[in-house]
Write an enzyme that holds these catalytic residues in place. Sequence first.
Site, PDB file in Angstrom:
ATOM      1  N   ARG A  52      -6.794   4.720   1.846  1.00 18.02           N
ATOM      2  CA  ARG A  52      -5.510   4.025   1.918  1.00 18.02           C
ATOM      3  C   ARG A  52      -5.225   3.667   3.368  1.00 18.02           C
ATOM      4  O   ARG A  52      -5.414   4.497   4.268  1.00 18.02           O
ATOM      5  CB  ARG A  52      -4.359   4.878   1.377  1.00 18.02           C
ATOM      6  CG  ARG A  52      -2.992   4.198   1.592  1.00 18.02           C
ATOM      7  CD  ARG A  52      -1.866   4.855   0.834  1.00 18.02           C
ATOM      8  NE  ARG A  52      -0.577   4.291   1.201  1.00 18.02           N
ATOM      9  CZ  ARG A  52      -0.105   3.127   0.747  1.00 18.02           C
ATOM     10  NH1 ARG A  52      -0.825   2.405  -0.095  1.00 18.02           N
ATOM     11  NH2 ARG A  52       1.079   2.669   1.122  1.00 18.02           N
ATOM     12  N   MET A  53      -4.796   2.444   3.599  1.00 18.83           N
ATOM     13  CA  MET A  53      -4.314   2.020   4.902  1.00 18.83           C
ATOM     14  C   MET A  53      -2.794   2.095   4.859  1.00 18.83           C
ATOM     15  O   MET A  53      -2.142   1.291   4.201  1.00 18.83           O
ATOM     16  CB  MET A  53      -4.782   0.588   5.208  1.00 18.83           C
ATOM     17  CG  MET A  53      -6.290   0.444   5.259  1.00 18.83           C
ATOM     18  SD  MET A  53      -6.822  -1.218   5.758  1.00 18.83           S
ATOM     19  CE  MET A  53      -6.320  -2.186   4.332  1.00 18.83           C
ATOM     20  N   GLN A  73       5.136   6.775  -1.088  1.00 21.26           N
ATOM     21  CA  GLN A  73       3.749   6.327  -1.210  1.00 21.26           C
ATOM     22  C   GLN A  73       2.814   7.219  -0.390  1.00 21.26           C
ATOM     23  O   GLN A  73       1.703   7.537  -0.840  1.00 21.26           O
ATOM     24  CB  GLN A  73       3.620   4.881  -0.747  1.00 21.26           C
ATOM     25  CG  GLN A  73       4.199   3.863  -1.712  1.00 21.26           C
ATOM     26  CD  GLN A  73       3.768   2.454  -1.356  1.00 21.26           C
ATOM     27  OE1 GLN A  73       2.610   2.082  -1.511  1.00 21.26           O
ATOM     28  NE2 GLN A  73       4.701   1.663  -0.858  1.00 21.26           N
ATOM     29  N   GLY A  95       7.380  -1.012  10.980  1.00 22.36           N
ATOM     30  CA  GLY A  95       8.187  -2.163  10.589  1.00 22.36           C
ATOM     31  C   GLY A  95       7.389  -3.427  10.328  1.00 22.36           C
ATOM     32  O   GLY A  95       7.784  -4.513  10.737  1.00 22.36           O
ATOM     33  N   ASP A 128       5.078 -10.640   7.940  1.00 18.35           N
ATOM     34  CA  ASP A 128       4.282  -9.429   8.118  1.00 18.35           C
ATOM     35  C   ASP A 128       3.341  -9.637   9.296  1.00 18.35           C
ATOM     36  O   ASP A 128       2.437 -10.472   9.236  1.00 18.35           O
ATOM     37  CB  ASP A 128       3.490  -9.132   6.839  1.00 18.35           C
ATOM     38  CG  ASP A 128       2.891  -7.741   6.815  1.00 18.35           C
ATOM     39  OD1 ASP A 128       2.693  -7.158   7.898  1.00 18.35           O
ATOM     40  OD2 ASP A 128       2.609  -7.235   5.709  1.00 18.35           O
ATOM     41  N   ARG A 130       1.408  -7.253  10.626  1.00 18.69           N
ATOM     42  CA  ARG A 130       0.360  -6.240  10.687  1.00 18.69           C
ATOM     43  C   ARG A 130      -1.031  -6.870  10.718  1.00 18.69           C
ATOM     44  O   ARG A 130      -1.287  -7.880  10.068  1.00 18.69           O
ATOM     45  CB  ARG A 130       0.473  -5.293   9.492  1.00 18.69           C
ATOM     46  CG  ARG A 130       1.654  -4.352   9.575  1.00 18.69           C
ATOM     47  CD  ARG A 130       1.782  -3.502   8.335  1.00 18.69           C
ATOM     48  NE  ARG A 130       2.085  -4.304   7.160  1.00 18.69           N
ATOM     49  CZ  ARG A 130       2.230  -3.808   5.940  1.00 18.69           C
ATOM     50  NH1 ARG A 130       2.095  -2.508   5.736  1.00 18.69           N
ATOM     51  NH2 ARG A 130       2.533  -4.599   4.928  1.00 18.69           N
ATOM     52  N   LYS A 156      -3.734  -6.253   2.192  1.00 19.85           N
ATOM     53  CA  LYS A 156      -4.677  -5.228   2.618  1.00 19.85           C
ATOM     54  C   LYS A 156      -6.034  -5.423   1.943  1.00 19.85           C
ATOM     55  O   LYS A 156      -7.088  -5.295   2.585  1.00 19.85           O
ATOM     56  CB  LYS A 156      -4.121  -3.840   2.295  1.00 19.85           C
ATOM     57  CG  LYS A 156      -2.863  -3.490   3.062  1.00 19.85           C
ATOM     58  CD  LYS A 156      -2.368  -2.099   2.697  1.00 19.85           C
ATOM     59  CE  LYS A 156      -1.104  -1.741   3.461  1.00 19.85           C
ATOM     60  NZ  LYS A 156      -0.598  -0.386   3.118  1.00 19.85           N
TER      61      LYS A 156
END
Length: 205
Positions: A52-53, A73, A95, A128, A130, A156
Amino acid sequence: MAEVRARVQLNVGQHSHIPAEIVSFSGLQDGQEHVALIFNQAESEQEIPLIRMHSECLTGDVFHSSRCDCGEQLNECIETMHQQGGILLYLRQEGRGIGLYNKIDAYVLQSQGMNTYEANNHLGFDDDLRDFSDAVLMLKAMGLSHVKLMTNNPKKLNALRNAGITVDEVVGTEAHVKAGNRSYLETKVKHGDHMLNIKKISKSE
């Protein structure tokens, strides 16, 4: 290419002391101190490990904010990997990449009626920010090119596949509904295409 820097044994988990190995890395690109937590020796014992990231969320992971489902989660992931083995990549991208202070500003805007994406946009950020390039480097440093991915976020999944990591299976997370986050979860489904069961969300209040 990132390299494994150090490994330390510790215990984690909200309600129990679950053994895990924390791993640090050198050679990452964004300057952040991302880490991996390995459960049940998943790296060496599982041919295709569950991973999981998880992007850092101080307000949810630590302070159990009602605004999101991040802490739930994270706890679900830890419990699952305690049972099945796996690798948790804990990424310092608070965030959705805008940082803690900006996230708090976004919370103020959400209190005024904006959804999570609208608030970020109003502050001048994309939906987003990220980047999962360092997550890919971390996986490759641990010798992993095939994984099972625990997520409900298609971004992801696409990030790994586009970087040459084969995702053999996607394991969805639960819809963690609590007072204050139902609209947030529905927005993630409608706007962010998250793979959550919206009917389950509607019935879980």
